[in-house]
Design a protein around this motif. Structure first.
Motif, PDB file in Angstrom:
ATOM      1  N   ALA A  79      13.304  41.042 -51.527  1.00 28.32           N
ATOM      2  CA  ALA A  79      13.533  40.114 -50.413  1.00 28.32           C
ATOM      3  C   ALA A  79      12.809  40.534 -49.137  1.00 28.32           C
ATOM      4  O   ALA A  79      12.393  39.697 -48.338  1.00 28.32           O
ATOM      5  N   GLY A  80      12.643  41.832 -48.908  1.00 26.67           N
ATOM      6  CA  GLY A  80      12.043  42.283 -47.657  1.00 26.67           C
ATOM      7  C   GLY A  80      10.531  42.368 -47.671  1.00 26.67           C
ATOM      8  O   GLY A  80       9.917  42.684 -46.639  1.00 26.67           O
ATOM      9  N   VAL A  81       9.907  42.092 -48.807  1.00 23.91           N
ATOM     10  CA  VAL A  81       8.449  42.208 -48.923  1.00 23.91           C
ATOM     11  C   VAL A  81       7.793  40.940 -48.376  1.00 23.91           C
ATOM     12  O   VAL A  81       8.234  39.831 -48.683  1.00 23.91           O
ATOM     13  N   PRO A  82       6.732  41.064 -47.577  1.00 22.47           N
ATOM     14  CA  PRO A  82       6.034  39.880 -47.065  1.00 22.47           C
ATOM     15  C   PRO A  82       5.519  39.011 -48.207  1.00 22.47           C
ATOM     16  O   PRO A  82       5.056  39.526 -49.235  1.00 22.47           O
ATOM     17  N   PRO A  83       5.581  37.690 -48.046  1.00 18.56           N
ATOM     18  CA  PRO A  83       5.141  36.791 -49.129  1.00 18.56           C
ATOM     19  C   PRO A  83       3.713  37.031 -49.593  1.00 18.56           C
ATOM     20  O   PRO A  83       3.396  36.845 -50.760  1.00 18.56           O
ATOM     21  N   VAL A  84       2.838  37.489 -48.670  1.00 21.98           N
ATOM     22  CA  VAL A  84       1.443  37.700 -49.045  1.00 21.98           C
ATOM     23  C   VAL A  84       1.283  38.816 -50.074  1.00 21.98           C
ATOM     24  O   VAL A  84       0.296  38.864 -50.806  1.00 21.98           O
ATOM     25  N   LEU A  85       2.278  39.717 -50.158  1.00 23.27           N
ATOM     26  CA  LEU A  85       2.214  40.823 -51.113  1.00 23.27           C
ATOM     27  C   LEU A  85       2.943  40.519 -52.417  1.00 23.27           C
ATOM     28  O   LEU A  85       2.761  41.234 -53.405  1.00 23.27           O
ATOM     29  N   LEU A  86       3.794  39.500 -52.406  1.00 20.92           N
ATOM     30  CA  LEU A  86       4.597  39.218 -53.593  1.00 20.92           C
ATOM     31  C   LEU A  86       3.738  38.830 -54.795  1.00 20.92           C
ATOM     32  O   LEU A  86       3.980  39.280 -55.919  1.00 20.92           O
ATOM     33  N   LEU A  87       2.743  37.983 -54.563  1.00 23.69           N
ATOM     34  CA  LEU A  87       1.910  37.528 -55.679  1.00 23.69           C
ATOM     35  C   LEU A  87       1.139  38.674 -56.323  1.00 23.69           C
ATOM     36  O   LEU A  87       1.159  38.809 -57.553  1.00 23.69           O
ATOM     37  N   PRO A  88       0.447  39.533 -55.559  1.00 22.48           N
ATOM     38  CA  PRO A  88      -0.215  40.684 -56.204  1.00 22.48           C
ATOM     39  C   PRO A  88       0.755  41.581 -56.956  1.00 22.48           C
ATOM     40  O   PRO A  88       0.430  42.074 -58.045  1.00 22.48           O
ATOM     41  N   ILE A  89       1.944  41.784 -56.401  1.00 25.23           N
ATOM     42  CA  ILE A  89       2.938  42.598 -57.098  1.00 25.23           C
ATOM     43  C   ILE A  89       3.341  41.932 -58.409  1.00 25.23           C
ATOM     44  O   ILE A  89       3.436  42.579 -59.462  1.00 25.23           O
ATOM     45  N   GLY A  90       3.578  40.636 -58.344  1.00 25.01           N
ATOM     46  CA  GLY A  90       3.946  39.904 -59.553  1.00 25.01           C
ATOM     47  C   GLY A  90       2.862  39.951 -60.610  1.00 25.01           C
ATOM     48  O   GLY A  90       3.144  40.105 -61.808  1.00 25.01           O
ATOM     49  N   VAL A  91       1.605  39.815 -60.184  1.00 23.05           N
ATOM     50  CA  VAL A  91       0.482  39.883 -61.130  1.00 23.05           C
ATOM     51  C   VAL A  91       0.422  41.249 -61.803  1.00 23.05           C
ATOM     52  O   VAL A  91       0.238  41.354 -63.025  1.00 23.05           O
ATOM     53  N   LEU A  92       0.593  42.315 -61.018  1.00 24.80           N
ATOM     54  CA  LEU A  92       0.570  43.661 -61.579  1.00 24.80           C
ATOM     55  C   LEU A  92       1.721  43.873 -62.552  1.00 24.80           C
ATOM     56  O   LEU A  92       1.532  44.420 -63.648  1.00 24.80           O
ATOM     57  N   VAL A  93       2.918  43.429 -62.169  1.00 22.81           N
ATOM     58  CA  VAL A  93       4.091  43.611 -63.028  1.00 22.81           C
ATOM     59  C   VAL A  93       3.964  42.793 -64.306  1.00 22.81           C
ATOM     60  O   VAL A  93       4.203  43.299 -65.413  1.00 22.81           O
ATOM     61  N   GLY A  94       3.595  41.528 -64.168  1.00 23.03           N
ATOM     62  CA  GLY A  94       3.465  40.668 -65.343  1.00 23.03           C
ATOM     63  C   GLY A  94       2.400  41.164 -66.296  1.00 23.03           C
ATOM     64  O   GLY A  94       2.615  41.218 -67.519  1.00 23.03           O
ATOM     65  N   GLY A  95       1.229  41.548 -65.759  1.00 23.51           N
ATOM     66  CA  GLY A  95       0.169  42.068 -66.612  1.00 23.51           C
ATOM     67  C   GLY A  95       0.559  43.367 -67.285  1.00 23.51           C
ATOM     68  O   GLY A  95       0.278  43.582 -68.470  1.00 23.51           O
ATOM     69  N   ALA A  96       1.242  44.253 -66.533  1.00 27.98           N
ATOM     70  CA  ALA A  96       1.652  45.547 -67.096  1.00 27.98           C
ATOM     71  C   ALA A  96       2.668  45.363 -68.215  1.00 27.98           C
ATOM     72  O   ALA A  96       2.581  46.027 -69.262  1.00 27.98           O
TER      73      ALA A  96
END
Length: 323
Positions: A79-96
Motif C-alpha cells: 500500500a505504501g509503494v508509489p504507483p510508478v513502482l508497482l508495475l515493475p515490481i509486479g512484472v519482476l514477481v510475476g516473471g520470477a
C-alpha cells in the motif's frame, strides 16, 4: 542491403506505425490493437518452445494466470509503494514465479513428447486454475483487484496499448536473438530429430529446459500486463482454454516454427474475430476452427509457407528458358 537489415527496417517501421494508432483511431480499434499486440507477444513467447523446439504446449495459460495472480497478490499488499513502482515490481514477481514454476516442472514434464507433453501441460494449467480457485489465499473465486498504475492525466487505453507494444517488441527481440544463436540452432535440431541431435552432441535436455523457462517467464510477464489492463481478474479470466488453443492457432496460421508467423497469425485471427465477426460472439470458435481447417488444407506451412511457395514458383518461372 542484406535480408536481416531489411527485416530490421520493416520491424522498426511497423513499430512506429503501430505507436501512432492510439492517437488517430477510435478507442474501440485501440482496444482491438491491444489484443492484437498482446496475442502476438504470447504467440511469439509460446513459439520459443512450441515452434523452435517442437514442444507444442496446450497449457501456457498456466503461466498467464500464475504471473497475473502472483503480481496482483504482491501489489495489493504494498500500500505504501508509489504507483510508478508497482508495475515493475509486479512484472519482476510475476516473471520470477513463472520461472520457478517452469523450472520445477521442467524435468519431469519435458521427458514427455508430442501429444503426451501437450496433454500434460493442459493438466498443469487446470491444476493451477483449481488451486487458484479453491485456495482462499489466492482469491481466485472472489476476484483480485489491481491497484492503479496509470499516471494521472494519461488515458488508460493509450497507456496499456503502448505498454503492450513495448512488451511485444521486447519478446520479439528476445525470440529473434534466440533463433539466430547457437541455442536456437540447437532447438531447431531438437524439433527435426531430437534423438539424432543428442547423438551429435546437442545438449538437448538443457536446451529444452532453458527454452521452457524463457517461454514461461515471458508469458508470465505478459500475464501481469494483461491483469493490469483488466484491473480485476478471476480464475476464469486468466486460465482460459481458448487462449491455449489460440496460441497454437497463431503459429499454424502464420507459419509454425517461424519468427514472425505467430505475429501474423495473431493479428489476422484477432482482426477476424473482433472486427469482422465482432457482433457474432458465439461464432468465434466456429470461425476459428473453420479458418484453421481451411488453412491446414490449403497451406500446411501457414501464410509464411504459402508466400515462400509463391516466391519459389515465381523464381522457377523467371528462370525457365523461353521456348
Amino acid at each position: 542491403m542484406t535480408r536481416t537489415t531489411l527485416l530490421v527496417l520493416l520491424v522498426v517501421a511497423a513499430a512506429l506505425l503501430l505507436a501512432v494508432v492510439p492517437f488517430v483511431l477510435p478507442p474501440f480499434y485501440v482496444r482491438v490493437g491491444q489484443l492484437m499486440i498482446y496475442s502476438a507477444g504470447l504467440g511469439v513467447a509460446w513459439a520459443i518452445l512450441g515452434g523452435f523446439a517442437g514442444y507444442a504446449s496446450f497449457g501456457h495459460s498456466a503461466f498467464i494466470g500464475v504471473g497475473a495472480f502472483a503480481a496482483g497478490l504482491v501489489e495489493t499488499r504494498l500500500a505504501g509503494v508509489p504507483p510508478v513502482l508497482l508495475l515493475p515490481i509486479g512484472v519482476l514477481v510475476g516473471g520470477a514465479c513463472c520461472g520457478v514454476l517452469s523450472a520445477v516442472i521442467a524435468y519431469p514434464i519435458l521427458r514427455l513428447r508430442g501429444t503426451f507433453f501437450a496433454i500434460a501441460m493442459l493438466g498443469v494449467s487446470h491444476v493451477c486454475a483449481e488451486l487458484t480457485n479453491n485456495v482462499d489465499f489466492f482469491e481466485g473465486s472472489l476476484g483480485l483487484t489491481y491497484p492503479t498504475v496509470v499516471p494521472a492525466g494519461v488515458d488508460p487505453v493509450t497507456f496499456f496499448y503502448l505498454l503492450y507494444l513495448a512488451a511485444g517488441l521486447t519478446v520479439l527481440l528476445i525470440a529473434w536473438k534466440i533463433r539466430d544463436s547457437r541455442f536456437g540452432a540447437g532447438l531447431l535440431s531438437i524439433r527435426e530429430d531430437e534423438d539424432t541431435a543428442r547423438m551429435l552432441g546437442v545438449p538437448t535436455e538443457r536446451y529444452k529446459r532453458t527454452a521452457f523457462v524463457v517461454s514461461a517467464i515471458l508469458t508470465g510477464i505478459l500475464g501481469v500486463l494483461y491483469g493490469h489492463s483488466l484491473g480485476y481478474i478471476t480464475t476464469d479470466s486468466v486460465y482460459r482454454d481458448d487462449t491455449n488453443l489460440n496460441l497454437i492457432v497463431y503459429s499454424l496460421l502464420g507459419g509454425m516454427g517461424t519468427l514472425f508467423g505467430p505475429v501474423i497469425g495473431a493479428f489476422l485471427l484477432v482482426f477476424v474475430t473482433q472486427v469482422i465477426l465482432g457482433r457474432l460472439l458465439d461464432f468465434h470458435l466456429f470461425a476459428t476452427g473453420l479458418l484453421l481447417a481451411f488453412l491446414v488444407l490449403a497451406a500446411p506451412g501457414g501464410i509464411i509457407g504459402l508466400v515462400r511457395n509463391w516466391r519459389r514458383r515465381a523464381r522457377r518461372t523467371s528462370a525457365a528458358p523461353a521456348e
